[in-house]
Design an enzyme around this catalytic site. Structure first.
Site, PDB file in Angstrom:
ATOM      1  CE  LYS A  42     -15.198 -33.371  97.925  1.00 52.55           C
ATOM      2  NZ  LYS A  42     -14.449 -33.990  99.014  1.00 52.55           N
ATOM      3  CG  ASP A  61     -11.452 -36.120  98.688  1.00 53.10           C
ATOM      4  OD1 ASP A  61     -11.653 -37.146  99.363  1.00 53.10           O
ATOM      5  OD2 ASP A  61     -11.924 -35.007  98.990  1.00 53.10           O
TER       6      ASP A  61
END
Ligand code: URA
Length: 441
Positions: free
Chosen positions: A191, A83
């Site tokens: 995250k 990501d």
């Protein structure tokens, strides 16, 4: 017995907190046994005294563990889970292209995105401009789309790093947002909860950036790279340019339209293209999908030229409830604003500087961002066809086009834009698009 005030006292006096201190304090934040006043005191102590690397890793991990953690290993995905996260900007529509481009090169991208914050636009808001698009699928549905399509861009749910949600709300009203240690723990907690193998951070620098100076942007990027790796996720960062809007457009449906046109190859803003390619290439390298940047760029260009990245974006939209023909008929699915008119330069000159934050606030004031968390957005409004830094323009030439809901908001945006774009007698020197790449040593 756990006494939050003792942990606050330790940090106040400049001592390092142990893993247990941090875990207990964060558990208390999550279960409500730590008061807002205590969160505020601790974050102020961290603001002044900072955190050692180890403490920062423990803080990020404890906040990650305050809620649900996503797992991917049981899906046996044939590629890494990767990501990107950006500190936010104006016209920063990178995520919409980056997700499908990286998926087309073999990565799996479970992107949990945010709403617009302050002057910056939010990926979640841009995708919400697509009729039917559901940014809050169930966790199973999210996993299914990531597995089958390779990318799903969704919104943050309340079960992800709930301790951060509480801490952030307190920091916001106690002047403690601007702590590199706390920003790092906050961003990484979310995250890390997404179960990534690799993360690339896009830290913006310039007049539209979240961090106030280049030095602070570098400090944040270095800290995130160290803490991310310390927490077990291969993390690197790029410092990228945000002294003018990155795309040609700023505003929700207008940016989504630009992303679709980019993916289809209809038109590509060169600055947006370069920053997108640099971030995607870094993801392929850190995610071990390419041996170096040159190979990564080749793969990414093929993903664009073959139409595969565009196809993946279309499949993601359809899988999350949007129109099946979105890529072909995006214009008919997203209504234009009733007023689309240029704002004109009052004198000739070179575009010498931009108050990019002011430009972001102009989009917000048009109705493209929120004043209150409960505000409904007008997806149609925003700005397009900006002049660029260094460009020479004549008196009476367009500085940008304003997409407004009514004459009053048009006039307000016109005033803001004229104030935000400075015209000079000489061109400023050109700025690099990527200032620095920061990898784990
Ligand atoms: N974004 C976050 O998620 N957290 C911060 O602390 C700052 C920006």
């Amino acid at each position: 017995m756990f006494l939050p005030q003792e942990i606050i006292r330790k940090k106040r006096d400049g001592q390092a907190l142990s893993q247990q201190d941090i875990q207990q304090f964060v558990a208390g934040i999550t279960d409500g046994s730590v008061a807002d006043s205590q969160i505020s005191a601790l974050t102020m102590a961290v603001y002044f005294n900072g955190m050692a690397l180890e403490e920062n890793v423990h803080m990020a991990l404890a906040m990650r563990d305050s809620g649900r953690r996503m797992q991917w290993s049981d899906l046996n995905l044939p590629g890494p889970v990767v990501d990107k996260h950006s500190t936010g900007g104006v016209g920063d529509v990178v995520s919409l292209m980056l997700g499908p481009m990286v998926a087309a090169c073999g990565g799996f991208v479970p992107m949990i995105s945010g709403r617009g914050l302050g002057h910056t636009g939010g990926t979640l808001d841009k995708l919400s401009a697509i009729p039917g698009y559901n940014p809050f699928p169930s966790p199973d549905e999210f996993r299914r789309v990531v597995k089958e399509v390779g990318v799903a861009i969704i919104g943050q749910t309340s079960d992800l790093a709930p301790a951060d949600r509480r801490v952030y709300a307190v920091r916001d009203v106690t002047a403690t947002v601007e702590s590199v240690a706390m920003i790092t723990a906050s961003i990484l907690s979310k995250k890390l909860a997404a179960g990534l193998d690799a993360l690339v951070m896009d830290v913006k620098a310039g007049t539209g950036a979240f961090m106030p100076t280049m030095e602070k942007s570098v400090e944040l990027a270095e800290r995130i790279v160290k803490v991310g790796n310390g927490a077990g996720v291969a993390t690197s960062a790029l410092i990228t340019e945000m002294s003018q809007p990155l795309a040609w457009t700023a505003g929700n449906s207008i940016e989504t339209r630009e992303a679709v046109r980019y993916l289809k190859g209809d038109e590509r803003n060169p600055r947006l293209h370069e920053v997108t390619m640099a971030l995607c290439a870094e993801m392929l390298v850190v995610g071990k999908l390419a041996k170096d940047e040159a190979e990564a760029r080749d793969k990414l260009q093929t993903a664009l030229d073959s139409g595969r990245a565009a196809e993946i974006f279309g499949r993601m939209v359809a899988a999350l409830g949007g129109p099946a023909d979105f890529m072909e008929n995006y214009d008919s699915h997203m209504a234009p604003a009733p007023i689309v008119r240029p704002v004109l330069a009052e004198r000739a000159g070179f575009v010498g500087g931009m108050d990019t934050r002011g430009i972001g606030m102009a989009v917000c004031a048009l109705g493209g961002g929120r004043r209150l968390p409960s505000d409904e957005l007008d997806f149609r409004v925003g700005l397009s066809r900006f002049v660029e830094l260094g460009q020479r323009i004549d008196a009476g030439a367009p500085l940008a086009f304003i997409h407004a809901a009514d004459e009053n908001s048009f006039a307000d945006a016109e005033r803001r834009l004229k104030a935000a774009i400075q015209l000079a007698d000489a061109a400023p020197s050109a700025l690099p698009l990527v200032y620095q790449k920061i990898r784990q040593q």
